[in-house]
Scaffold this active site. Structure first.
Site, short mmCIF file in Angstrom:
data_model
loop_
_atom_site.label_atom_id
_atom_site.label_comp_id
_atom_site.label_asym_id
_atom_site.label_seq_id
_atom_site.Cartn_x
_atom_site.Cartn_y
_atom_site.Cartn_z
N ARG A 44 1.55 -7.99 2.76
CA ARG A 44 1.28 -7.78 1.34
C ARG A 44 2.47 -8.28 0.55
O ARG A 44 3.57 -7.75 0.65
CB ARG A 44 1.04 -6.29 1.08
CG ARG A 44 0.73 -5.94 -0.38
CD ARG A 44 0.38 -4.45 -0.48
NE ARG A 44 0.03 -4.06 -1.83
CZ ARG A 44 0.92 -3.67 -2.73
NH1 ARG A 44 2.20 -3.60 -2.44
NH2 ARG A 44 0.51 -3.33 -3.94
N LYS A 46 2.95 -9.67 -3.43
CA LYS A 46 2.25 -9.92 -4.68
C LYS A 46 2.91 -11.00 -5.53
O LYS A 46 2.38 -11.35 -6.58
CB LYS A 46 2.17 -8.62 -5.50
CG LYS A 46 1.36 -7.51 -4.83
CD LYS A 46 -0.03 -8.00 -4.54
CE LYS A 46 -1.08 -6.93 -4.70
NZ LYS A 46 -2.40 -7.44 -4.28
N ASN A 74 -3.16 -9.34 2.57
CA ASN A 74 -3.59 -8.61 1.38
C ASN A 74 -4.12 -9.59 0.34
O ASN A 74 -3.44 -10.56 -0.02
CB ASN A 74 -2.40 -7.82 0.81
CG ASN A 74 -2.78 -7.04 -0.44
OD1 ASN A 74 -2.82 -7.58 -1.54
ND2 ASN A 74 -3.07 -5.78 -0.26
N ASP A 75 -5.33 -9.35 -0.12
CA ASP A 75 -5.87 -10.02 -1.30
C ASP A 75 -6.25 -11.50 -1.09
O ASP A 75 -7.33 -11.93 -1.48
CB ASP A 75 -4.85 -9.86 -2.44
CG ASP A 75 -5.35 -10.37 -3.79
OD1 ASP A 75 -6.48 -10.85 -3.84
OD2 ASP A 75 -4.60 -10.28 -4.77
N ASP A 94 -9.38 -7.24 -6.56
CA ASP A 94 -9.39 -8.52 -5.84
C ASP A 94 -10.83 -9.00 -5.64
O ASP A 94 -11.78 -8.39 -6.10
CB ASP A 94 -8.71 -8.35 -4.47
CG ASP A 94 -7.30 -7.79 -4.59
OD1 ASP A 94 -6.70 -7.95 -5.68
OD2 ASP A 94 -6.82 -7.18 -3.62
N CYS A 462 6.32 40.47 -4.21
CA CYS A 462 7.31 39.62 -3.52
C CYS A 462 7.68 40.20 -2.16
O CYS A 462 7.84 39.46 -1.19
CB CYS A 462 8.57 39.48 -4.37
SG CYS A 462 8.25 38.80 -6.01
N1 3NM Z 1 -1.63 0.83 -1.82
P1 3NM Z 1 4.36 3.88 0.82
S1 3NM Z 1 -0.39 2.99 -2.30
C1 3NM Z 1 0.11 -0.67 -0.89
O1 3NM Z 1 -3.11 3.68 -3.25
C2 3NM Z 1 -0.33 0.62 -1.43
O2 3NM Z 1 -4.02 1.82 -2.77
C3 3NM Z 1 -1.79 2.04 -2.30
O3 3NM Z 1 3.54 2.75 0.09
C4 3NM Z 1 -3.06 2.56 -2.82
O4 3NM Z 1 3.83 4.00 2.20
C5 3NM Z 1 0.49 1.73 -1.61
O5 3NM Z 1 5.77 3.36 0.80
C6 3NM Z 1 1.91 1.83 -1.29
O6 3NM Z 1 4.22 5.13 0.01
C7 3NM Z 1 2.19 2.82 -0.19
MG MG Z 2 -4.78 -5.87 -4.08
#
Ligand code: 3NM
Ligand code: MG
Length: 536
Positions: A44, A46, A74-75, A94, A462
Site C-alpha cells: 500500500r 498512496k 492496494n487500489d 477505488d 467502590c
Molecule cells: N485501512 P495500523 S485503517 C490501511 O479502516 C488501513 O480501512 C484502514 O494501520 C481502514 O495497523 C488502516 O498501523 C491503517 O493501525 C491501519
Molecule cells: Mg484505497
C-alpha cells in the site's frame, strides 16, 4: 474462489511513509516480516509514481513468492497486472470489486474494505474473496478513515455475514485499524463471544496490521509475536462454564452455587490475594480496610508504570474511574495493558460514567484499552457502559430515564441488559441496586441482600469493587461464581452489621460493617442468603 485457501491470519499492509517506515528499506522490512510469519502481504503506497510502484512491487513479489505467501496491491489494478501478483485490495473510493474482477480474472484474490453491513453486502455480491473490516480503533497510520466502528461494529458485520447467504457465510474477513500486540488476543476473544442465536458465530480469519510490524524495531520478532498471539487464547480467557449447568441439576442449582460461594470465601482468605486499587481519593483508606477484612492484601497505587511488576504477583486490579484526569487515564491504560498481559483479573468500576462527556470519553478509551474481567456499576453506570459497547436499549426502556437514583427497571429488564452486555463484552457484568443483578451472559443471578445504610456512606460501591477483585484473584476457575461469592460476602456483611444493636446509623454502621466483613462465614451465609436465578 481464489481467496478461499489463503491463510489470512496475519495480514501485513505496508506503509512507506517516514513516520512509520522511517529511513529503512521497505523490501528489507517485508522480508523480515515474512521470516517472522506474516501470511499475506498487501503493498500500500498512496503517493509514489507508477514506475516506482511497479519496481518496488516486483521486488516485494519476489520475496513473497520465495516464502509462498500471496502478494496483493492496494487500489492499483494496473500495477497488479503489470507485476502479475496474486491480487488487489480495493477501498470504497477505488475501482469496485466487479470491475477489478473483470480485469484480473477469477484466479486472483480480490479484497475490499468495508465498514458497514451495507458495504459488506455489496462487496460480497460483487465477488470479493475477503473483507477488510474497519476501522476497528483509531490509528495514526490512516487519519482519514470513515468510521471507527470498534468491536461492536465489527461484530455486527460478522453477525450479518454469519446469518447471510452462502457467499456471505463463506467470505473471509480480517479486521484493521489499531491492531497491535497488546490487543490482538482480546480482539479475537471478544469477537468470538457466543450469542444465544448463533452457537458457532462467524469470526475473523485474521488481523491486518500496518504499524505494529512496519513500524516495529524488529519486524521479524513483531510478526512472530503477533502470529503466536493470534492463535493462542489470552491469559485472561476463562474456562467455559460447565455445559448444561442448569439442565443437569435445576433443582439444586442455587444450593450448588451457594456451596461453591462458601468454599470460594475460604479459598480467598487462605490465599490472601493482592488487591491492587487504582481508585479515587475519597475511598483510599476505606477500600484498603475492606480489602483487609475480606482476606485480601491491599495496595493502593495509581501509578501505571508500577503495574508491570504488581501484575505478576497473582492479584487483581481495580480500575475505579472516580476522579478521572488525563494523567489518570494514561495510568489506567498502562496498568490495564500490564494486567491483561499477565492474565491478572481486572474489575472496571466506571464511577459516574454517564454523567459528563469527559467521563463518557474516558470510558470509551478504557474499553478500547483492554479487557475487563468484571464490570460493575449502578444502573446508570452500566447503561453508560452498555451504550459505549454499542448496545441499543429498546424505546420503552429509554423513555423511562436513567439518571435517577432509584431503579427504573424491573429485575427482569435489568437481567436482560446485564446478560446481553456480558455476552457482548465476554465478561461478568454486575448492576448494583436494592437487588444486584450479575451475569456472565449465560448464567444470571439476582442478590437482594444488603442494607440501605450502604447508600448512606461514601465508597460502598467502590469497596464492593475491591472485594470483587479479591474474589476474582482468589478463584480463577469461574469468574461468575467468584463474583457471586464476593457479592454475597459483601451484601450479607452489610445486612448483618446494620441489624446489630450497637449500630444506630450510618456512622456506627461503618466499623460494624468492617467487623462483619471480617466475621463472615458459612453459617451467616446459609442463614440469610437471598440469591435467585433470573436467567430465564
Ligand atoms: N485501512 P495500523 S485503517 C490501511 O479502516 C488501513 O480501512 C484502514 O494501520 C481502514 O495497523 C488502516 O498501523 C491503517 O493501525 C491501519
Ligand atoms: Mg484505497
Amino acid at each position: 474462489m481464489a481467496g478461499q485457501k489463503v491463510d489470512y491470519s496475519l495480514y501485513l499492509v505496508t506503509d512507506s511513509t517516514e513516520a512509520i517506515l522511517g529511513s529503512r528499506d521497505l523490501v528489507d522490512v517485508v522480508e523480515q516480516a515474512l521470516l517472522g510469519g506474516v501470511t499475506i502481504v498487501q503493498y500500500r503506497d498512496k503517493t509514489s509514481d507508477t514506475g516506482v510502484l511497479i519496481s518496488t512491487a516486483k521486488k516485494l513479489h519476489e520475496k513473497c513468492k520465495a516464502h509462498n505467501i500471496p502478494f496483493l496491491i492496494n487500489d492499483r489494478v494496473d500495477v497488479a497486472l503489470a507485476v502479475g501478483c496474486e491480487g488487489v485490495h480495493v477501498g470504497q473510493d477505488d475501482m469496485n470489486v466487479r470491475e477489478a474482477r473483470r480485469l484480473l480474472g477469477n484466479d486472483k484474490i480480490i479484497g475490499a474494505t468495508v465498514s458497514s453491513i451495507e458495504e459488506a453486502r455489496i462487496a460480497v455480491e460483487l465477488g470479493a474473496d475477503y473483507l477488510g473490516i474497519g476501522t476497528l480503533y483509531a490509528t495514526n497510520t490512516k487519519k482519514n478513515t470513515k468510521d471507527i466502528i470498534g468491536i461492536s461494529g465489527i461484530r455486527k458485520i460478522l453477525r450479518y455475514l454469519g446469518h447471510g447467504n452462502e457467499a456471505e457465510k463463506s467470505v473471509k474477513t480480517v479486521c484493521i485499524g489499531g491492531v497491535n500486540a497488546s490487543n490482538t488476543q482480546r480482539i479475537t476473544y471478544q469477537l468470538l463471544a457466543p450469542t444465544t442465536t448463533n452457537a458457532h458465530p462467524k469470526t475473523i480469519d485474521g488481523v491486518a496490521v500496518v504499524s505494529a510490524i512496519i513500524g516495529a524495531q524488529d519486524p521479524k520478532a513483531a510478526s512472530s509475536h503477533l502470529s503466536h498471539l493470534f492463535t493462542k487464547p489470552p491469559p485472561f480467557a476463562s474456562q467455559p462454564p460447565l455445559p448444561n449447568f442448569y439442565h443437569e441439576q435445576p433443582a439444586d442449582e442455587i444450593a450448588s452455587v451457594l456451596k461453591t460461594a462458601i468454599s470460594v470465601t475460604k479459598k480467598v482468605k487462605e490465599m490472601n490475594p493482592l488487591s491492587h486499587n487504582m481508585t479515587n481519593l475519597v475511598v483510599q483508606n476505606f477500600a484498603a480496610n475492606v480489602a483487609l477484612s475480606v482476606g485480601a492484601s491491599p495496595i493502593m497505587s495509581n501509578y501505571g508504570a508500577e503495574a508491570a511488576d504488581l501484575s505478576k504477583l497473582g492479584g487483581a486490579l481495580v480500575v475505579n474511574m472516580g476522579t478521572v484526569t488525563p494523567e489518570g487515564l494514561a495510568n489506567y491504560q498502562a496498568a490495564i495493558t500490564a494486567y491483561n498481559a499477565a492474565g491478572g483479573p481486572i474489575v472496571l468500576d466506571p464511577v459516574g460514567a454517564g454523567a459528563t462527556s469527559i467521563r463518557r470519553d474516558a470510558l470509551a478509551k478504557l474499553m478500547s484499552a483492554g479487557y475487563f474481567d468484571l464490570i460493575k456499576g449502578n444502573e446508570s453506570e452500566i447503561l453508560a457502559v452498555a451504550r459505549a459497547s454499542g448496545y441499543k436499549l429498546d424505546s420503552s426502556s429509554q423513555q423511562r430515564g436513567v439518571d435517577s437514583g432509584a431503579s427504573v427497571f424491573s429485575v427482569k429488564q435489568r437481567a436482560n441488559i446485564v446478560s446481553s452486555l456480558a455476552a457482548r463484552e465476554r465478561c461478568v457484568v454486575l448492576m448494583t441496586g436494592a437487588t444486584d443483578v450479575v451475569s456472565d451472559g449465560t448464567r444470571t443471578y439476582a442478590v437482594s441482600n444488603g442494607h440501605e445504610y450502604l447508600g448512606r456512606i461514601t465508597g460502598s460501591g467502590c469497596t464492593l469493587g475491591t472485594t470483587l477483585s479479591a474474589y476474582l484473584a482468589g478463584y480463577r476457575e469461574d469468574k461468575l461464581l467468584a463474583a457471586v461469592a464476593g457479592l454475597l460476602h459483601y451484601e450479607i456483611a452489610a445486612e448483618v452489621a446494620a441489624q446489630r444493636e450497637d449500630v444506630r446509623g450510618p456512622g456506627t454502621f461503618v466499623p460494624a460493617f468492617i467487623d462483619e466483613l471480617w466475621n463472615h462465614g458459612e453459617k451467616v451465609v446459609k442463614g440469610v442468603m437471598k440469591l435467585k436465578d433470573v436467567a430465564k
